[in-house]
Write an enzyme that holds these catalytic residues in place. Structure first.
Site, PDB file in Angstrom:
ATOM      1  N   TYR A 100      39.180  51.435  69.251  1.00  0.00           N
ATOM      2  CA  TYR A 100      39.161  51.440  67.756  1.00  0.00           C
ATOM      3  C   TYR A 100      40.188  52.263  67.274  1.00  0.00           C
ATOM      4  O   TYR A 100      40.370  53.712  67.983  1.00  0.00           O
ATOM      5  CB  TYR A 100      37.532  52.170  67.615  1.00  0.00           C
ATOM      6  CG  TYR A 100      37.494  52.290  66.271  1.00  0.00           C
ATOM      7  CD1 TYR A 100      36.780  51.607  65.240  1.00  0.00           C
ATOM      8  CD2 TYR A 100      37.664  53.776  65.522  1.00  0.00           C
ATOM      9  CE1 TYR A 100      36.468  51.772  64.019  1.00  0.00           C
ATOM     10  CE2 TYR A 100      37.525  54.038  64.130  1.00  0.00           C
ATOM     11  CZ  TYR A 100      36.718  52.997  63.364  1.00  0.00           C
ATOM     12  OH  TYR A 100      36.693  53.390  62.202  1.00  0.00           O
ATOM     13  N   GLU A 188      41.313  49.594  59.125  1.00  0.00           N
ATOM     14  CA  GLU A 188      40.693  49.988  60.095  1.00  0.00           C
ATOM     15  C   GLU A 188      40.946  48.728  61.302  1.00  0.00           C
ATOM     16  O   GLU A 188      40.992  47.428  60.842  1.00  0.00           O
ATOM     17  CB  GLU A 188      39.053  49.833  60.137  1.00  0.00           C
ATOM     18  CG  GLU A 188      38.110  50.065  61.186  1.00  0.00           C
ATOM     19  CD  GLU A 188      36.902  50.093  61.144  1.00  0.00           C
ATOM     20  OE1 GLU A 188      36.105  50.801  60.643  1.00  0.00           O
ATOM     21  OE2 GLU A 188      36.256  48.637  61.042  1.00  0.00           O
TER      22      GLU A 188
END
Ligand code: GDP
Ligand code: MN
Length: 376
Positions: A100, A188
């Site tokens: 992530y 993101e």
């Protein structure tokens, strides 16, 4: 404004962030054709929500026929309430690790904060809730930008594979610069995939741009029309209105974002449900008021309209003329309550006398009146 994954990936690609080869398809046939060029692939529903994987919006297709069938099953259908109009067909990845990596704005430190975790993938929300320590957050000093040593420290703390760190470090810097260059509020990548061959690719992309910066982000603004889900909002924005569609039945029009927000609160407190936010701004002329009424009435759920006007720059008589012009040129079947105060409010109220517009002395009374009238 949110970008679709495929749009975000176009931005990524233009800035050098590696993304899988892929094509957007609006029909099952297009998806099949794309799959013929790409080989084994994933078919990904393009909607503005995460968690598509768990909701059935991400499918691995081994053949073009499979890709066509998955696209067929997704297109035109709702995914968690949002209609899928396009799918992204991408080369399937040989996934070894899912990380992530993200950047967002932290209002407390007033900085862009980089976020990284080795526990990326579909359960990152669960990780954030139950293992917050597994997500490393690091604010970047705007005077220097991200320094190599900081990024290395973040990656080490996140537990990233050392062999992939050089590539990921480069991507982290690019993410930071994309953030600034695009006036983004969120960038993101989840998952950031490390493949079996050791290469690193952004397999997913979430991208949010500050609406107030769109005037200087022409390329991103061009995505807007395509990325809007709500047809009334899309039309309102084409006409230049500051409009947000809500799910109630009381149309709200006011001048100034703060006043309109307060009006939404007052209507809610009085037991009503606002249908929208619409700010006609300062110095609103008759034309924009008429346009505002038209926009609010595009929503068939609207059973009444509440005008809350505070005259400063906006003059009460101008607004009154606009409301009258609006009621003349369009057929309005719903009641309208008008609360006016400030500059030329008296003149405005006089203009409305003898019409079927209902005046209200104060904002609370106005909210109660429109709710009552809308019930009839
Ligand atoms: P999201 O569920 O909306 O966040 O969509 P993602 O693009 O993140 O995909 C969800 C999951 O699909 C990923 O976390 C992967 O584990 C899985 N997946 C399996 N194969 C692939 C692939 O080839 N490409 C991508 N993007 N995801 C894959
Ligand atoms: Mn994802």
């Amino acid at each position: 404004m949110k970008l679709y994954e495929f749009q975000a990936k176009q931005v990524f690609a233009s800035k050098g962030i590696p993304v899988p080869r892929g094509e957007v398809a609006a029909t099952a046939q297009e998806a099949r054709a794309a799959a013929e060029r790409l080989g084994r692939c994933v078919v990904k529903a393009q909607v503005h929500i995460g968690g598509r994987g768990k909701a059935g919006g991400i499918k691995v297709a081994n053949t073009p026929t499979e890709a066509r069938d998955y696209a067929q099953a997704m297109l035109g259908k709702p995914l968690r309430g949002l209609t899928v109009k396009q799918v992204l067909v991408e080369e399937a990845l040989d996934i070894d690790r899912e990380y992530y990596l993200a950047a967002t704005i932290d209002r407390t430190s007033k900085r862009v904060v980089l976020m990284a975790s080795a526990m990326g993938g579909m359960d990152v929300e669960e990780v954030a809730a139950n293992h917050p320590d597994a997500i490393i957050k690091h604010p970047i000093d705007p005077a220097y930008g991200p320094m190599d040593f900081e990024i290395r420290a973040v990656m080490t703390r996140a537990g990233f594979d050392a062999k992939a760190s050089r590539a990921i470090g480069t991507i982290a810097k690019q993410v930071y610069h994309v953030m600034l260059d695009s006036d983004a509020s969120l960038v993101e990548i989840n998952p950031l995939v490390v493949t079996g061959a050791g290469t690193v690719v952004a397999a997913d992309a979430k991208f949010e741009v500050d609406d107030n910066a769109l005037f200087r982000q022409q390329a991103l603004a061009a995505f807007r029309e395509d990325s809007e889900e709500d047809p009334i909002e899309a039309e309102a924005h084409r006409r230049g209105a500051t409009y947000v569609h809500l799910d109630g039945d009381i149309g709200i029009i006011g001048n100034g974002a703060g006043l309109v927000m307060t009006t939404l609160d007052l209507v809610t407190r009085a037991g009503g449900r606002p249908a929208n936010f619409l700010d006609i701004g300062g110095g609103a002329q008759a034309d924009s008021v008429r346009e505002a009424i038209e926009i609010v009435l595009m929503d068939p759920n609207v059973k009444g309209i509440l005008f809350n006007i505070f005259g400063g720059i906006t003059r009460g008589d101008e607004v009154a003329k606009g409301i009258l012009a609006g009621t003349e040129s369009i057929k309005i079947k719903v009641p309208i309550v008008v609360r006016m105060a400030g500059t030329n409010a008296e003149e405005g109220r006089e203009l409305l006398e003898g019409t079927n517009l209902v005046p209200a002395a104060g904002p609370i009374e106005a909210a109660e009146k429109i709710i009552e009238l809308a019930k009839r």
